[in-house]
Enzyme design. Structure first.
Site, PDB file in Angstrom:
ATOM      1  CB  THR A  53      -1.034   0.012   1.095  1.00 45.40           C
ATOM      2  OG1 THR A  53      -0.268   0.169   2.515  1.00 45.40           O
ATOM      3  CG2 THR A  53      -1.764  -1.125   1.277  1.00 45.40           C
ATOM      4  CB  SER A  93       7.151   5.530  13.322  1.00 43.88           C
ATOM      5  OG  SER A  93       8.010   6.406  13.623  1.00 43.88           O
ATOM      6  CB  SER A 118       3.648   0.877  -3.207  1.00 41.35           C
ATOM      7  OG  SER A 118       2.290   0.354  -3.765  1.00 41.35           O
ATOM      8  CB  THR A 119       3.080   5.859  -6.150  1.00 38.59           C
ATOM      9  OG1 THR A 119       2.467   6.898  -5.308  1.00 38.59           O
ATOM     10  CG2 THR A 119       1.522   5.004  -6.843  1.00 38.59           C
ATOM     11  CB  SER A 120       6.817   7.954  -4.300  1.00 34.89           C
ATOM     12  OG  SER A 120       5.648   8.652  -3.166  1.00 34.89           O
ATOM     13  N   GLY A 121       8.844   6.873  -2.603  1.00 29.98           N
ATOM     14  CA  GLY A 121       9.274   6.668  -1.162  1.00 29.98           C
ATOM     15  C   GLY A 121       9.482   5.239  -0.790  1.00 29.98           C
ATOM     16  CB  ILE A 122       9.351   3.601   2.872  1.00 34.49           C
ATOM     17  CG1 ILE A 122      10.292   4.396   3.439  1.00 34.49           C
ATOM     18  CG2 ILE A 122       9.146   2.296   3.250  1.00 34.49           C
ATOM     19  CD1 ILE A 122      10.251   4.812   4.771  1.00 34.49           C
ATOM     20  N   GLY A 123       7.508   2.868   0.256  1.00 30.79           N
ATOM     21  CA  GLY A 123       6.684   2.005  -0.486  1.00 30.79           C
ATOM     22  C   GLY A 123       6.991   1.432  -1.722  1.00 30.79           C
ATOM     23  CE1 TYR A 136       3.414   8.637  11.151  1.00 31.44           C
ATOM     24  CE2 TYR A 136       4.888   8.962  13.111  1.00 31.44           C
ATOM     25  CZ  TYR A 136       4.619   8.143  11.942  1.00 31.44           C
ATOM     26  OH  TYR A 136       5.655   7.559  11.141  1.00 31.44           O
TER      27      TYR A 136
END
Length: 264
Positions: free
Chosen positions: A13, A141, A15-20, A154
Protein backbone atom coordinates in the site's frame (compact mmCIF):
# COMPACT_ATOMS: atom_id res chain seq x y z
CA UNK A 1 21.38 -16.17 0.73
CA UNK A 2 19.27 -15.77 -2.40
CA UNK A 3 15.69 -14.66 -1.79
CA UNK A 4 13.30 -16.17 -4.31
CA UNK A 5 9.67 -15.00 -4.39
CA UNK A 6 8.73 -16.17 -7.88
CA UNK A 7 5.15 -17.40 -7.87
CA UNK A 8 4.19 -15.17 -4.92
CA UNK A 9 1.92 -12.15 -5.24
CA UNK A 10 2.33 -9.09 -3.02
CA UNK A 11 0.29 -6.00 -2.22
CA UNK A 12 2.19 -2.90 -1.08
CA UNK A 13 0.00 0.00 0.00
CA UNK A 14 1.02 3.62 -0.63
CA UNK A 15 3.71 2.43 -3.02
CA UNK A 16 4.02 4.98 -5.82
CA UNK A 17 7.04 6.64 -4.20
CA UNK A 18 9.28 6.63 -1.14
CA UNK A 19 9.56 3.61 1.12
CA UNK A 20 6.52 1.95 -0.45
CA UNK A 21 7.93 2.08 -3.96
CA UNK A 22 11.30 0.81 -2.74
CA UNK A 23 9.54 -2.13 -1.08
CA UNK A 24 7.57 -2.90 -4.26
CA UNK A 25 10.81 -2.75 -6.25
CA UNK A 26 12.57 -5.02 -3.76
CA UNK A 27 9.83 -7.63 -3.88
CA UNK A 28 9.71 -7.50 -7.68
CA UNK A 29 13.48 -7.86 -7.71
CA UNK A 30 13.05 -11.12 -5.80
CA UNK A 31 10.61 -12.33 -8.45
CA UNK A 32 7.25 -11.54 -6.85
CA UNK A 33 4.30 -10.18 -8.79
CA UNK A 34 3.31 -6.89 -7.18
CA UNK A 35 0.16 -4.83 -6.75
CA UNK A 36 1.01 -1.19 -6.07
CA UNK A 37 -1.32 1.47 -4.76
CA UNK A 38 -1.70 5.23 -4.81
CA UNK A 39 -4.56 7.72 -4.77
CA UNK A 40 -3.75 9.60 -7.99
CA UNK A 41 -4.27 7.51 -11.18
CA UNK A 42 -1.59 9.40 -13.11
CA UNK A 43 0.98 8.93 -10.35
CA UNK A 44 0.04 5.26 -10.03
CA UNK A 45 0.42 4.75 -13.79
CA UNK A 46 3.86 6.39 -13.74
CA UNK A 47 4.99 4.11 -10.90
CA UNK A 48 3.75 1.05 -12.80
CA UNK A 49 5.83 2.13 -15.79
CA UNK A 50 8.96 2.50 -13.69
CA UNK A 51 8.54 -0.93 -12.13
CA UNK A 52 7.77 -2.65 -15.43
CA UNK A 53 10.82 -1.06 -17.00
CA UNK A 54 13.14 -2.36 -14.28
CA UNK A 55 11.39 -5.73 -13.81
CA UNK A 56 9.75 -6.72 -17.10
CA UNK A 57 9.34 -10.38 -16.07
CA UNK A 58 7.05 -9.51 -13.14
CA UNK A 59 3.32 -8.95 -13.33
CA UNK A 60 2.75 -5.43 -12.01
CA UNK A 61 -0.76 -4.17 -11.27
CA UNK A 62 -1.59 -0.68 -10.03
CA UNK A 63 -4.80 0.27 -8.25
CA UNK A 64 -5.70 3.86 -7.41
CA UNK A 65 -7.79 3.94 -4.23
CA UNK A 66 -7.88 5.80 -0.93
CA UNK A 67 -7.22 3.00 1.54
CA UNK A 68 -7.84 5.37 4.43
CA UNK A 69 -11.56 4.73 3.88
CA UNK A 70 -13.67 1.58 4.09
CA UNK A 71 -15.06 2.17 0.60
CA UNK A 72 -11.58 2.62 -0.81
CA UNK A 73 -10.43 -0.67 0.69
CA UNK A 74 -13.48 -2.45 -0.72
CA UNK A 75 -12.79 -1.10 -4.22
CA UNK A 76 -9.14 -2.07 -3.93
CA UNK A 77 -9.95 -5.63 -2.86
CA UNK A 78 -12.44 -6.06 -5.71
CA UNK A 79 -9.62 -5.47 -8.20
CA UNK A 80 -6.52 -6.80 -6.46
CA UNK A 81 -7.41 -10.50 -6.29
CA UNK A 82 -5.74 -13.07 -4.05
CA UNK A 83 -2.28 -12.44 -2.61
CA UNK A 84 0.44 -14.12 -0.57
CA UNK A 85 2.18 -11.06 0.91
CA UNK A 86 0.55 -7.96 2.39
CA UNK A 87 2.72 -4.95 3.18
CA UNK A 88 0.76 -2.26 5.03
CA UNK A 89 2.85 0.83 4.34
CA UNK A 90 0.15 3.50 4.15
CA UNK A 91 0.55 6.23 6.73
CA UNK A 92 0.01 9.96 7.15
CA UNK A 93 2.14 12.23 9.31
CA UNK A 94 2.18 15.76 10.68
CA UNK A 95 3.73 17.76 13.50
CA UNK A 96 1.12 19.46 15.68
CA UNK A 97 0.73 20.27 19.36
CA UNK A 98 -1.47 17.84 21.30
CA UNK A 99 -3.90 20.58 22.33
CA UNK A 100 -4.47 21.52 18.69
CA UNK A 101 -5.37 18.02 17.49
CA UNK A 102 -9.12 17.82 16.85
CA UNK A 103 -11.30 14.74 17.24
CA UNK A 104 -11.61 14.62 13.46
CA UNK A 105 -7.82 14.49 13.07
CA UNK A 106 -7.46 11.75 15.67
CA UNK A 107 -10.03 9.69 13.77
CA UNK A 108 -8.53 10.45 10.35
CA UNK A 109 -5.10 9.30 11.49
CA UNK A 110 -6.51 6.12 13.03
CA UNK A 111 -8.58 5.31 9.93
CA UNK A 112 -5.61 5.79 7.62
CA UNK A 113 -2.69 4.45 9.63
CA UNK A 114 -4.39 1.59 11.48
CA UNK A 115 -7.72 0.63 9.95
CA UNK A 116 -6.33 0.41 6.41
CA UNK A 117 -4.10 -2.46 7.53
CA UNK A 118 -6.78 -3.99 9.74
CA UNK A 119 -9.31 -4.09 6.90
CA UNK A 120 -6.85 -5.55 4.40
CA UNK A 121 -5.57 -8.16 6.86
CA UNK A 122 -9.14 -9.16 7.72
CA UNK A 123 -9.76 -9.81 4.04
CA UNK A 124 -6.50 -11.52 3.06
CA UNK A 125 -5.37 -13.40 6.16
CA UNK A 126 -8.03 -16.17 6.05
CA UNK A 127 -6.85 -17.14 2.56
CA UNK A 128 -3.25 -17.25 3.73
CA UNK A 129 -4.19 -19.51 6.62
CA UNK A 130 -6.26 -21.75 4.34
CA UNK A 131 -3.25 -22.40 2.08
CA UNK A 132 -0.85 -22.39 5.07
CA UNK A 133 1.50 -19.71 3.75
CA UNK A 134 1.49 -15.95 3.92
CA UNK A 135 3.25 -12.82 5.09
CA UNK A 136 1.68 -9.84 6.87
CA UNK A 137 4.06 -6.89 7.28
CA UNK A 138 3.20 -3.58 8.94
CA UNK A 139 5.39 -0.50 8.58
CA UNK A 140 5.57 1.25 11.95
CA UNK A 141 7.82 3.99 13.31
CA UNK A 142 10.17 4.65 16.18
CA UNK A 143 7.56 7.24 17.21
CA UNK A 144 5.35 4.28 18.12
CA UNK A 145 7.94 3.26 20.73
CA UNK A 146 9.25 6.63 21.94
CA UNK A 147 6.17 8.88 21.77
CA UNK A 148 7.11 12.44 20.74
CA UNK A 149 5.12 15.39 22.04
CA UNK A 150 4.70 17.14 18.68
CA UNK A 151 2.96 14.30 16.77
CA UNK A 152 1.18 12.32 19.43
CA UNK A 153 -1.74 11.21 17.23
CA UNK A 154 0.71 9.80 14.69
CA UNK A 155 2.68 8.05 17.42
CA UNK A 156 -0.43 6.45 18.93
CA UNK A 157 -1.38 4.98 15.56
CA UNK A 158 2.11 3.59 15.10
CA UNK A 159 1.93 1.98 18.55
CA UNK A 160 -1.38 0.45 17.51
CA UNK A 161 0.22 -0.94 14.36
CA UNK A 162 2.79 -2.78 16.49
CA UNK A 163 -0.02 -4.30 18.55
CA UNK A 164 -2.04 -5.33 15.49
CA UNK A 165 0.96 -7.05 13.91
CA UNK A 166 1.67 -8.97 17.12
CA UNK A 167 -1.99 -9.89 17.57
CA UNK A 168 -2.24 -11.27 14.05
CA UNK A 169 0.84 -13.40 14.68
CA UNK A 170 -1.03 -14.89 17.64
CA UNK A 171 -4.01 -15.44 15.35
CA UNK A 172 -1.80 -17.42 12.96
CA UNK A 173 -0.29 -19.59 15.70
CA UNK A 174 0.88 -22.98 14.43
CA UNK A 175 0.67 -22.05 10.73
CA UNK A 176 3.18 -20.96 8.10
CA UNK A 177 1.65 -17.48 8.08
CA UNK A 178 3.80 -14.84 9.76
CA UNK A 179 2.99 -11.33 10.92
CA UNK A 180 5.65 -8.78 11.76
CA UNK A 181 6.18 -5.04 11.95
CA UNK A 182 9.12 -2.94 10.81
CA UNK A 183 10.10 0.08 12.91
CA UNK A 184 11.37 2.85 10.66
CA UNK A 185 13.21 6.01 11.67
CA UNK A 186 14.71 8.91 9.71
CA UNK A 187 14.59 7.81 6.08
CA UNK A 188 15.85 9.38 2.86
CA UNK A 189 12.76 9.41 0.66
CA UNK A 190 12.73 11.38 -2.59
CA UNK A 191 11.09 14.38 -0.91
CA UNK A 192 13.60 14.41 1.94
CA UNK A 193 16.50 13.92 -0.47
CA UNK A 194 15.44 17.00 -2.44
CA UNK A 195 15.17 19.08 0.74
CA UNK A 196 18.59 17.97 1.94
CA UNK A 197 20.19 18.66 -1.44
CA UNK A 198 18.68 22.16 -1.41
CA UNK A 199 19.93 22.80 2.13
CA UNK A 200 23.41 21.54 1.24
CA UNK A 201 23.56 23.88 -1.73
CA UNK A 202 22.34 26.88 0.26
CA UNK A 203 24.73 26.25 3.14
CA UNK A 204 27.58 25.10 0.87
CA UNK A 205 27.98 21.95 2.94
CA UNK A 206 28.32 18.27 1.98
CA UNK A 207 25.05 16.37 1.92
CA UNK A 208 26.32 13.95 4.56
CA UNK A 209 27.00 16.84 6.94
CA UNK A 210 23.39 17.98 6.54
CA UNK A 211 22.25 14.45 7.32
CA UNK A 212 24.38 14.41 10.45
CA UNK A 213 22.88 17.72 11.55
CA UNK A 214 19.36 16.38 11.05
CA UNK A 215 20.14 13.21 13.00
CA UNK A 216 21.73 15.19 15.84
CA UNK A 217 18.79 17.61 16.01
CA UNK A 218 15.82 15.26 15.66
CA UNK A 219 17.25 11.89 16.77
CA UNK A 220 20.20 12.60 19.09
CA UNK A 221 20.22 8.98 20.31
CA UNK A 222 20.54 7.59 16.80
CA UNK A 223 23.75 5.62 16.26
CA UNK A 224 23.88 5.67 12.47
CA UNK A 225 24.27 9.47 12.39
CA UNK A 226 22.64 9.64 8.96
CA UNK A 227 19.30 8.89 7.39
CA UNK A 228 18.51 5.34 6.34
CA UNK A 229 17.73 4.86 2.66
CA UNK A 230 14.39 3.61 1.41
CA UNK A 231 16.25 0.62 -0.02
CA UNK A 232 17.61 -0.30 3.41
CA UNK A 233 14.05 -0.43 4.74
CA UNK A 234 12.95 -2.40 1.67
CA UNK A 235 15.75 -4.93 2.22
CA UNK A 236 14.34 -5.79 5.64
CA UNK A 237 10.82 -6.10 4.26
CA UNK A 238 11.96 -8.32 1.39
CA UNK A 239 13.71 -10.61 3.86
CA UNK A 240 10.66 -10.85 6.15
CA UNK A 241 8.55 -11.72 3.12
CA UNK A 242 10.89 -14.53 2.14
CA UNK A 243 10.76 -18.26 2.93
CA UNK A 244 14.05 -17.78 4.80
CA UNK A 245 12.22 -15.72 7.45
CA UNK A 246 9.80 -18.52 8.32
CA UNK A 247 10.77 -18.53 12.03
CA UNK A 248 10.34 -14.76 12.44
CA UNK A 249 6.82 -13.85 13.53
CA UNK A 250 5.25 -11.59 16.11
CA UNK A 251 8.35 -9.41 15.97
CA UNK A 252 8.99 -5.67 15.72
CA UNK A 253 12.13 -5.41 13.60
CA UNK A 254 14.13 -2.18 13.57
CA UNK A 255 15.54 -0.22 10.67
CA UNK A 256 15.86 3.04 12.60
CA UNK A 257 19.60 3.40 12.95
CA UNK A 258 19.77 2.51 16.64
CA UNK A 259 17.81 5.49 17.93
CA UNK A 260 15.75 3.38 20.30
CA UNK A 261 18.07 2.85 23.26
CA UNK A 262 16.46 -0.26 24.76
CA UNK A 263 17.84 -3.72 24.02
CA UNK A 264 14.37 -5.12 23.25
Amino acid sequence: MKIELKGRRAVVTASTSGIGFAIARGLAGAGADVVINGRNPEVTAAAIGRLKESHPACDILGISADLGTSDGVDRFIDTAGDIDILVNNLGIYERVDFFDITDAEWLRFFETNVMSGVRLARRYMPGMIAKDWGRLIFISSESGVTTPRDRMHYAVTKSAVLAVARGLAEQARGTAVTSNSVIVGLTMTEHVERDIARAAEEKKMPVMDIQRQIAATYRPTQLLERLATSEEVANMVTYIASPQASATTGSALRVEGGGITTIL
